[in-house]
Each structure stands twice: as structure tokens, then as C-alpha cells.
Design an enzyme around this catalytic site. Sequence first.
Site, PDB file in Angstrom:
ATOM      1  N   HIS A   1       0.606  -1.414   0.018  1.00 50.55           N
ATOM      2  CA  HIS A   1      -0.277   0.180   0.190  1.00 50.55           C
ATOM      3  C   HIS A   1       0.921   1.605  -0.191  1.00 50.55           C
ATOM      4  CE1 HIS A   1      -3.406  -2.135   1.173  1.00 50.55           C
ATOM      5  NE2 HIS A   1      -2.860  -3.206   1.837  1.00 50.55           N
TER       6      HIS A   1
ATOM      7  N   ARG B   1      -0.455   4.451  -0.945  1.00 52.53           N
ATOM      8  CA  ARG B   1      -1.439   5.554  -0.251  1.00 52.53           C
ATOM      9  C   ARG B   1      -1.119   6.952  -0.820  1.00 52.53           C
ATOM     10  NH1 ARG B   1      -2.764   1.697   3.196  1.00 52.53           N
ATOM     11  NH2 ARG B   1      -2.506   1.260   4.763  1.00 52.53           N
TER      12      ARG B   1
ATOM     13  N   ASP C   1      -9.080  -4.711  -2.563  1.00 49.75           N
ATOM     14  CA  ASP C   1      -8.109  -5.103  -0.781  1.00 49.75           C
ATOM     15  C   ASP C   1      -8.270  -4.406  -0.249  1.00 49.75           C
ATOM     16  OD1 ASP C   1      -6.037  -6.928   0.665  1.00 49.75           O
ATOM     17  OD2 ASP C   1      -5.257  -5.141   0.637  1.00 49.75           O
TER      18      ASP C   1
ATOM     19  N   HIS D   1      -8.774 -10.186  -1.636  1.00 48.42           N
ATOM     20  CA  HIS D   1      -8.786 -10.000  -0.113  1.00 48.42           C
ATOM     21  C   HIS D   1     -10.252 -11.089   0.819  1.00 48.42           C
ATOM     22  CE1 HIS D   1      -8.603  -7.540   3.772  1.00 48.42           C
ATOM     23  NE2 HIS D   1      -9.470  -8.269   3.723  1.00 48.42           N
TER      24      HIS D   1
ATOM     25  N   HIS E   1      -2.950 -12.894   1.792  1.00 48.89           N
ATOM     26  CA  HIS E   1      -2.072 -12.323   3.088  1.00 48.89           C
ATOM     27  C   HIS E   1      -3.361 -13.847   3.390  1.00 48.89           C
ATOM     28  CE1 HIS E   1      -5.941  -9.994   2.754  1.00 48.89           C
ATOM     29  NE2 HIS E   1      -5.613  -8.870   3.142  1.00 48.89           N
TER      30      HIS E   1
ATOM     31  N   ASP F   1       2.314  -7.191   2.979  1.00 50.68           N
ATOM     32  CA  ASP F   1       1.037  -6.070   3.194  1.00 50.68           C
ATOM     33  C   ASP F   1       1.667  -4.736   3.639  1.00 50.68           C
ATOM     34  OD1 ASP F   1      -1.045  -5.381   3.505  1.00 50.68           O
ATOM     35  OD2 ASP F   1      -1.712  -7.193   4.716  1.00 50.68           O
TER      36      ASP F   1
ATOM     37  N   HIS G   1       0.820   3.845   8.198  1.00 49.56           N
ATOM     38  CA  HIS G   1      -0.387   4.353   8.642  1.00 49.56           C
ATOM     39  C   HIS G   1       0.797   5.719   9.462  1.00 49.56           C
ATOM     40  CE1 HIS G   1      -3.663   2.034   7.905  1.00 49.56           C
ATOM     41  NE2 HIS G   1      -3.692   1.212   8.179  1.00 49.56           N
TER      42      HIS G   1
ATOM     43  N   GLY H   1      -2.634  -2.159  10.199  1.00 52.99           N
ATOM     44  CA  GLY H   1      -1.743  -2.880   9.285  1.00 52.99           C
ATOM     45  C   GLY H   1      -0.320  -1.906   9.856  1.00 52.99           C
TER      46      GLY H   1
HETATM   47  O1  DOR Z   1      -3.765  -4.219   8.018  1.00 51.68           O
HETATM   48  C1  DOR Z   1      -4.398  -4.040   6.428  1.00 51.68           C
HETATM   49  N1  DOR Z   1      -3.946  -2.661   6.015  1.00 51.68           N
HETATM   50  N2  DOR Z   1      -5.282  -4.449   5.745  1.00 51.68           N
HETATM   51  C2  DOR Z   1      -5.748  -4.436   5.336  1.00 51.68           C
HETATM   52  O2  DOR Z   1      -6.778  -5.746   5.053  1.00 51.68           O
HETATM   53  C3  DOR Z   1      -5.572  -2.820   4.810  1.00 51.68           C
HETATM   54  C4  DOR Z   1      -4.190  -2.728   4.733  1.00 51.68           C
HETATM   55  C5  DOR Z   1      -4.766  -0.874   4.756  1.00 51.68           C
HETATM   56  O3  DOR Z   1      -4.700  -0.668   3.696  1.00 51.68           O
HETATM   57  O4  DOR Z   1      -3.930  -0.552   5.927  1.00 51.68           O
END
Ligand code: DOR
Length: 383
Positions: free
Chosen positions: A46, A48, A134, A161, A196, A268, A272, A287
Site C-alpha cells: 500500500h 497510499r 484489497d 482479500h 495474505h 502487505d 499509517h 496495518g
Molecule cells: O492490515 C491491513 N491494512 N489490512 C488490510 O486489509 C488493509 C491494510 C491497509 O490498507 O492499511
Amino acid sequence: MAVFDKVKCIGTAGEKPVLEGFDDAFSRYNKEEYVLFPGFCDVHVHFREPGFSYKETILTGAQAAAASGYTAVCTMPNLNPVPDSLAHLQPQLDLIREAPVSVLPYGSITVGEKGANLSDLEGLAPYVVGFSDDGVGVADEGLMREAMQRCKALGKLIAGHCEDMRYEDPREREWREIERNIRLADETGCAFHVCHISTAESVSIIREAKRSGVDVTCETAPHYLLLNQRLVQDHGRFKMNPPIHTVEDQAALLEALTDGTVDMIATDHAPHSAEEKSRGFEKSLNGIVGLETAFPTLYSALVGDGILGLEELIALMSAKPRSRFELPAGGDFTIWDLEAEDSIDPARFRSKGRSTPFEGWPVLGRCLLTVHNGKAIYDSEEN
Ligand code: DOR
């Protein structure tokens, strides 16, 4: 033209990579004590952007990848806008051109990842590596069947997912949707990849489906292989979806890794902000970051303990994902010092995300050089 003939090559099918220019890097790294691997490939990250660049940008994510031996990554579509049409994908296409590694976007399966209407799959197909919603499952069976029929016709893979929210138990949420999607893949002939996987039931279902000839592959992530519930602490850095399950699930995933049921390891990588991960286990967002911890933790814990051979680990991080997702390795490679002792220190990450359950883990292995398309995209002496 310099041939990397002194380093030990693992996973390059006997080839000794060649580097044009970069004479300094060549003399620094063409040494018997170092090991050269094909560039790693992560089919589940990801980055972002667009939409959430305070968490990560394509550039910071790609820099984290390059510094960790990766030369190709596939980016998930839970963005703003969600890439459900070419117009909504365009901002990402414009940004990925500047990235130091190959960034291959997924298109979303449904409009806005809302599960109600299918995206413009045909319009997106030439520009995406595959399709995924996802972050969420696709609850509507009819919609998923039609997505698979259209993806089959387009020659595109669906990366699912799997999480059916009609069930309470997280394990059941996962295996129920895997089971349904495998049934639909069998019916439609669509290539299906399970994102995952985290439980023993998922392993059994996928193992059986492979035996019966369904076109299915799956990934698991380092945290499901290296952790179990006993190691989970009340902290946001242990919070992700799917969650970490039992010692038995961990053992089943490790077995699946060695018997070929698990086809690849994907991180994965889901960054954040510090604040979003500082609310304790219950309230932090799902995440954790994964790119900068993947190889050192897997190498130290799995190869170090004799659970997996080094060649097998490299295949799971490079040749196997590239083969399933049809991504050529080209001349990409990465050179590591496997004797270097280190510890996981989020303060040194290139990613904007710093939350990892592996914080403080002692590890072996330091990435020295990463080369993509004949160009050094990471050189530890210059960074
Ligand atoms: O832990 C996760 N983070 N699982 C997910 O399915 C999405 C991902 C996210 O986008 O932060």
C-alpha cells in the site's frame, strides 16, 4: 562492463549479472563474502498515493523497497480516488513514472471498492497488474462471478482479500470467502490469487484446490510466519487485518511454505501515521510496514533455524511471484552482506510508516546494493 563474478549468486539460474558503469559499486560489492539475489518482488503493498500521502507516497514507498532489495511492487487500490476507471487510475500512473522501482498498480474490482458495481475492468486492463478490492472482500457472489468471467476474458488475475463479514469469527471470515472464490475460479477458469492467508483452514482449502487443478495461488506475509498470538502485545504495531492467529496456524503456514501450497511471500506493507498506530491494540488502524523488515527477519528466523533453505526463500520472494504475475526479472539484482548483525530500527526506515511488530528484533543481513534496469537504485555507501 563489469561482471559480478566473485559474489555468490543465489536464485539467478547460474547467471552472473553484469553492470555497466558504476565502477565504484562494482569494486565495493563484487566480493566473495557477499551474496547476490535477483531483485525481490512484492505483490502486495500500500503506497497510499493518491489520497493518503501523509501515510506514504509512491516515492517513499519505492525508496523503502529499493533499500530492501525489491525492484518490483504491486500497489493495492484502496486509494482516493479508487482506481476503478482509467481516469481514476491516471494520477497513480503519472506518479509511478518517477519511482526508482517498478510500481505495478492493481485496479479495483468494484467501483469505489464498495462491492455494488464492477469497475471499468476492460478500460483498466492494459494498465494494471490485476484486480483486487484489497481491504475488503466482495460479498456479492454474482458480482464476483461476473468479475471473474470478465477477467478470464481479459487474461487478468484477481487477487482476493478474502473476508466474509457475515461471519463473526475472523478465521471463518477468511476461509469462507476463500472457499467461495475458489469455487468461482473453478467455474469460470479465472486465475485467482489469495491475498495474505493467515489460518490453517485456508491452507487446507488451497492445498486441496491446487490438487484438483484450480488455477489458484496464494501469498502469506512475514508476520503470519514469524509470530503467533502468544507474541502479540497490546500495542498498535501488532494490529493488522487479518490478525495474527495461533501457534498451530503459524505451524500450518510454515508447512505450507515448504510443501509449495504457499506460492510467495508478500509483505502487505501498510503504513499509517504515528498517531494512527498509537491508540493501543484495539483502537489503532489495521496495518504494519513490511518492506524494510522482510528479508532480514525471514532470513534470520527461517533460514537461520533451518526451516527453509536460502534458495527457497529467495524463490518465494522473487521467481515465484514474478512468474505468477508475469513480471520479468530482467537484469535486476540485489547484493547483501548476510553476516552483518543488525537490529530492526524503525527510525532508520525510508518508509513514512514506522509501526512494525519486529521493532528491536536482532537480525542478520544488510542490503548493500540494489540494481534495477541496469541502474543502481540503492547503494548503502551513498545513502
Ligand atoms: O492490515 C491491513 N491494512 N489490512 C488490510 O486489509 C488493509 C491494510 C491497509 O490498507 O492499511
